[in-house]
Motif scaffolding. Structure first.
Motif, PDB file in Angstrom:
ATOM      1  N   VAL B 274      -5.151   8.273  -8.680  1.00 32.05           N
ATOM      2  CA  VAL B 274      -4.779   7.637  -7.474  1.00 32.05           C
ATOM      3  C   VAL B 274      -4.773   8.940  -6.381  1.00 32.05           C
ATOM      4  N   PRO B 275      -5.671   8.725  -5.453  1.00 30.56           N
ATOM      5  CA  PRO B 275      -6.325   7.169  -4.842  1.00 30.56           C
ATOM      6  C   PRO B 275      -7.772   7.292  -5.266  1.00 30.56           C
ATOM      7  N   ILE B 276      -8.309   8.188  -6.080  1.00 24.23           N
ATOM      8  CA  ILE B 276      -9.918   8.332  -6.240  1.00 24.23           C
ATOM      9  C   ILE B 276     -10.209   6.971  -6.904  1.00 24.23           C
ATOM     10  N   ASP B 277      -9.697   6.737  -7.903  1.00 25.02           N
ATOM     11  CA  ASP B 277     -10.090   5.526  -8.799  1.00 25.02           C
ATOM     12  C   ASP B 277      -9.425   4.039  -8.186  1.00 25.02           C
ATOM     13  N   VAL B 278      -8.345   4.340  -8.019  1.00 25.37           N
ATOM     14  CA  VAL B 278      -7.372   2.978  -7.415  1.00 25.37           C
ATOM     15  C   VAL B 278      -6.470   3.530  -6.237  1.00 25.37           C
ATOM     16  N   GLY B 279      -6.735   2.635  -5.231  1.00 21.52           N
ATOM     17  CA  GLY B 279      -5.805   2.894  -4.143  1.00 21.52           C
ATOM     18  C   GLY B 279      -4.677   2.059  -4.328  1.00 21.52           C
ATOM     19  N   VAL B 280      -3.446   2.689  -4.113  1.00 21.61           N
ATOM     20  CA  VAL B 280      -2.107   1.783  -4.262  1.00 21.61           C
ATOM     21  C   VAL B 280      -1.346   1.845  -2.794  1.00 21.61           C
ATOM     22  N   VAL B 281      -0.720   0.825  -2.477  1.00 14.92           N
ATOM     23  CA  VAL B 281       0.200   0.942  -1.060  1.00 14.92           C
ATOM     24  C   VAL B 281       1.239  -0.084  -1.580  1.00 14.92           C
ATOM     25  N   GLY B 282       2.645   0.271  -1.158  1.00 15.41           N
ATOM     26  CA  GLY B 282       3.757  -0.485  -1.199  1.00 15.41           C
ATOM     27  C   GLY B 282       4.282  -1.056  -0.056  1.00 15.41           C
ATOM     28  N   PHE B 283       5.561  -1.117  -0.176  1.00 16.34           N
ATOM     29  CA  PHE B 283       6.297  -1.809   0.880  1.00 16.34           C
ATOM     30  C   PHE B 283       7.689  -1.458   1.035  1.00 16.34           C
ATOM     31  N   ASP B 284       8.333  -1.007   2.209  1.00 15.45           N
ATOM     32  CA  ASP B 284       9.738  -0.632   2.375  1.00 15.45           C
ATOM     33  C   ASP B 284       9.993   0.810   2.889  1.00 15.45           C
ATOM     34  N   ASP B 285       8.977   1.708   2.576  1.00 16.87           N
ATOM     35  CA  ASP B 285       9.055   3.078   2.930  1.00 16.87           C
ATOM     36  C   ASP B 285      10.372   3.730   2.506  1.00 16.87           C
ATOM     37  N   SER B 286      10.656   3.364   1.213  1.00 18.63           N
ATOM     38  CA  SER B 286      12.044   4.000   0.716  1.00 18.63           C
ATOM     39  C   SER B 286      11.784   5.306   0.082  1.00 18.63           C
ATOM     40  N   ALA B 287      12.872   6.015  -0.542  1.00 23.22           N
ATOM     41  CA  ALA B 287      12.786   7.113  -0.750  1.00 23.22           C
ATOM     42  C   ALA B 287      11.598   7.358  -1.862  1.00 23.22           C
ATOM     43  N   TRP B 288      11.449   6.292  -2.592  1.00 20.51           N
ATOM     44  CA  TRP B 288      10.281   6.431  -3.575  1.00 20.51           C
ATOM     45  C   TRP B 288       9.032   6.723  -2.950  1.00 20.51           C
ATOM     46  N   ALA B 289       8.680   6.319  -1.773  1.00 22.53           N
ATOM     47  CA  ALA B 289       7.437   6.571  -1.156  1.00 22.53           C
ATOM     48  C   ALA B 289       7.163   8.098  -1.050  1.00 22.53           C
ATOM     49  N   ARG B 290       8.066   8.892  -0.786  1.00 22.80           N
ATOM     50  CA  ARG B 290       8.083  10.159  -0.682  1.00 22.80           C
ATOM     51  C   ARG B 290       7.963  10.998  -1.999  1.00 22.80           C
ATOM     52  N   ARG B 291       8.368  10.344  -3.198  1.00 26.04           N
ATOM     53  CA  ARG B 291       8.511  11.433  -4.251  1.00 26.04           C
ATOM     54  C   ARG B 291       7.474  10.871  -4.937  1.00 26.04           C
ATOM     55  N   THR B 292       6.555   9.956  -4.807  1.00 31.65           N
ATOM     56  CA  THR B 292       5.520   9.686  -5.571  1.00 31.65           C
ATOM     57  C   THR B 292       4.281  10.761  -5.513  1.00 31.65           C
ATOM     58  N   LEU B 293       3.328  11.016  -6.308  1.00 30.87           N
ATOM     59  CA  LEU B 293       2.448  12.079  -6.276  1.00 30.87           C
ATOM     60  C   LEU B 293       1.260  11.329  -6.547  1.00 30.87           C
ATOM     61  N   PRO B 294       0.055  10.981  -5.515  1.00 28.01           N
ATOM     62  CA  PRO B 294       0.388  11.280  -4.092  1.00 28.01           C
ATOM     63  C   PRO B 294       1.367  10.366  -3.597  1.00 28.01           C
ATOM     64  N   ALA B 295       1.852  10.996  -2.232  1.00 26.75           N
ATOM     65  CA  ALA B 295       2.656  10.178  -1.439  1.00 26.75           C
ATOM     66  C   ALA B 295       2.093   8.886  -1.153  1.00 26.75           C
ATOM     67  N   LEU B 296       3.146   7.712  -1.022  1.00 27.56           N
ATOM     68  CA  LEU B 296       2.739   6.513  -0.947  1.00 27.56           C
ATOM     69  C   LEU B 296       2.457   5.890   0.465  1.00 27.56           C
ATOM     70  N   SER B 297       1.143   5.120   0.610  1.00 20.98           N
ATOM     71  CA  SER B 297       1.003   4.358   1.949  1.00 20.98           C
ATOM     72  C   SER B 297       1.825   3.322   1.947  1.00 20.98           C
ATOM     73  N   THR B 298       2.819   2.873   3.006  1.00 18.41           N
ATOM     74  CA  THR B 298       3.447   1.878   2.805  1.00 18.41           C
ATOM     75  C   THR B 298       3.975   1.170   4.147  1.00 18.41           C
ATOM     76  N   VAL B 299       4.701   0.233   4.093  1.00 20.26           N
ATOM     77  CA  VAL B 299       5.202  -0.370   5.239  1.00 20.26           C
ATOM     78  C   VAL B 299       6.648   0.099   5.507  1.00 20.26           C
ATOM     79  N   ARG B 300       7.047   0.502   6.632  1.00 25.54           N
ATOM     80  CA  ARG B 300       8.364   0.661   7.028  1.00 25.54           C
ATOM     81  C   ARG B 300       9.118  -0.397   7.637  1.00 25.54           C
ATOM     82  N   GLN B 301      10.219  -0.857   7.028  1.00 30.61           N
ATOM     83  CA  GLN B 301      10.824  -1.784   7.872  1.00 30.61           C
ATOM     84  C   GLN B 301      11.863  -1.122   8.652  1.00 30.61           C
ATOM     85  N   PRO B 302      12.362  -1.717   9.922  1.00 29.92           N
ATOM     86  CA  PRO B 302      13.007  -1.244  10.813  1.00 29.92           C
ATOM     87  C   PRO B 302      14.339  -1.637  10.494  1.00 29.92           C
TER      88      PRO B 302
END
Lengths: 339, 339
Positions: B274-302
DNA sequence: TTGTACGCGTTATCAT
DNA sequence: ATGATAACGCGTACAA
């Protein structure tokens, strides 16, 4: 006359009394489970209550009873609330469970500004709650002062600030630190150090004390690295410093999981393998502990227990019982792969 | 006579009146900022209040005012409270901030059992609060029913259950899912799938809808993997299943960050980069998003915005204003390294 | 077993 | 500008 009226006026005891054809006193007795209510009256009242949709008015009840059957759960570290401190949720749930069993309502009050401080102080002194559970109180906390001055039945989670004589419940930081350090030593490590965080707090200094306890005469002050905070970056920097000073180190007790995670990064950067070259243990069993690679051996705080006991302490005071002023809760060691 | 007495009796307006040498009415006027109080009276009252340590009794005040200046924040998913849902803390803080600015006290009520449900329902109908903010209400929630029946000024965070006409504020799940999926497609991915969690909830089904929106005629139902929960393990299992079914997949939209983190573990286990073979995106911009390697592209909820708006909705109703019944909040895309 | 009447601590209305 | 007094809705002695 508007037919699409606003909110309906709340039914009172009076309304029920009129419909049921009995006096207000009897209604009140029925509602409060007084046995001296005839079967016929009971029936009429039940029907009437259902018909008018009566619910006792809390304020009036509080006023005359001088009790609210509810206790405040005050938390003063909102920003770290759900992120940094993995235990607060458990404490909350434990407290709620205990209060719920005693038919008390728990009201969580968040203190997030000067305004909040004042309002919460008024809330407490105005008699909105019978007692209070206070977590993460700061030194010289106005809320804590109000509690002290008004002698509101209260219990702190963690040591109360200042010279307060209030009841409190804490985990056995020292004993747990001693236990996990011993466990680390039992794996055969010879040079074991500690990244000691937040020594200005009881938790920090107690964890250090437990560490030295376990080391006994093997203790080497040169292997202690004090850092200011329980944070990832503090752990990384602390470990770096420690490695420089004692390259032969083969075991580390980090004062918290976040610190341990930072330390592991520093170790990795220095080319040391965990746990082969260096064994690492942490404290808290927070989310960090499961995300490190390898997973962290650590100490699990009985978060729900803390909440339950704090609630129990308050409830005991409410019942006028002579409650213990201080409770020490044991922790559990969770052994994973990092040591 | 015991000298070591218990709690001191609270001073009342009466006590202040006696000490200050004025009538209760004047005290009350002073306390409530009525301008018709002479300077001399003011002084005497201030001194008297300080002397006897007077604080207005909340219950009495509520009783006569028919208002409590406080609103409930009811949360019905305690177990996921601080773990699964990373936004609830922000919602809480946002609501508290808005209420605080309006000088209202927020009381968080945790619903964690049948008992809690009943007690909270009584709490609401008894008039302990003027209004309520309700998060994560379930279908057929008794609390929601009480709110509806008594027409208690309320606002839901998320869609209200049932056919309720209550006000609510939600994030634009569908639009945000569409946006981030489009962004993922723009990186040149050809086979993009989704791990769709919690399809029984609006948030879950809306995110899926947004995903299919973005795919348009490229949509392949075979690349949808439904999982029950927004959890790490669900993500891992879902990704494993997806890889088995579609080994040529090169992009994944995970319904939440936790799901995405789990998916990344499965990808790693399968030898995909990731992301070379597979691109991954998430949702929430939670603490998870900063601890994954590589850091996660995501949607930040207000999250704070949700809380603030919900509070604003309640406050508007309290003021008798015609408030909007529904608010849709935009999210922000946070693009990092995972895609 | 039931009704009556008082008090809980405030605010608000009305005189003064 | 201030003082009396009537609510607010309920629990509970006390009387019946």
């Amino acid at each position: 006359m508007s037919t699409t009226s606003g909110r309906p006026r709340r039914a009172t005891v009076h309304d029920v009394a009129v419909v049921a054809g009995v006096s207000r006193g009897t209604i009140s007795r029925y509602v409060n489970g007084d046995p001296y209510v005839s079967a016929s009256a009971r029936e009429a009242i039940e029907a009437a209550i259902a018909e008018v949709g009566y619910v006792p008015n809390t304020a009036a009840r509080h006023l005359v009873m001088q009790r609210t059957e509810s206790v405040a759960f005050i938390v003063h570290e909102p920003h770290s609330l759900f992120v940094e401190d993995p235990n607060i949720g458990g404490i909350l749930l434990g407290a709620n469970a205990a209060l719920s069993e005693a038919d008390h309502q728990m009201a969580v009050l968040i203190v997030d500004s000067e305004r909040d401080t004042d309002r919460v102080a008024r809330y407490l002194s105005g008699g909105s709650v019978d007692g209070a559970i206070i977590v993460s109180a700061r030194a010289n906390d106005p809320v804590a002062r109000v509690v002290e001055k008004l002698k509101i039945p209260a219990a702190f989670v963690g040591h109360p600030p200042g010279a307060s004589s209030a009841a409190f419940v804490v985990i056995d930081n020292r004993g747990s630190a001693r236990a996990i350090t011993s466990r680390l030593l039992e794996t055969g490590r010879r040079r074991v150090g500690m990244i000691a965080a937040a020594l200005d707090r009881d938790s920090g200094s107690d964890r250090l004390a437990g560490f030295t306890d376990a080391l006994g005469d093997r203790f080497d002050p040169g292997l202690i690295e004090p850092v200011p905070l329980y944070s990832y970056s503090a752990g990384r920097d602390g470990m770096t410093a420690l490695l420089e000073r004692a390259p032969d180190i083969d075991g580390v007790f980090a004062a918290s999981d976040a610190v341990a995670a930072g330390a592991m990064e520093a170790l990795r950067a220095a080319g040391r393998r965990v746990p082969i070259d260096v064994g690492v243990v942490g404290f808290d069993d927070s989310a960090w502990a499961r995300r490190t690679l390898p997973a962290l051996s650590t100490v699990r705080q009985p978060a729900e227990g803390l909440g339950r006991q704090a609630a129990a302490l308050v409830l005991a005071q409410l019942r006028g019982e002579a409650a213990p002023g201080e409770m020490l809760l044991d922790c559990e060691i969770v052994w994973r792969e990092s040591a």
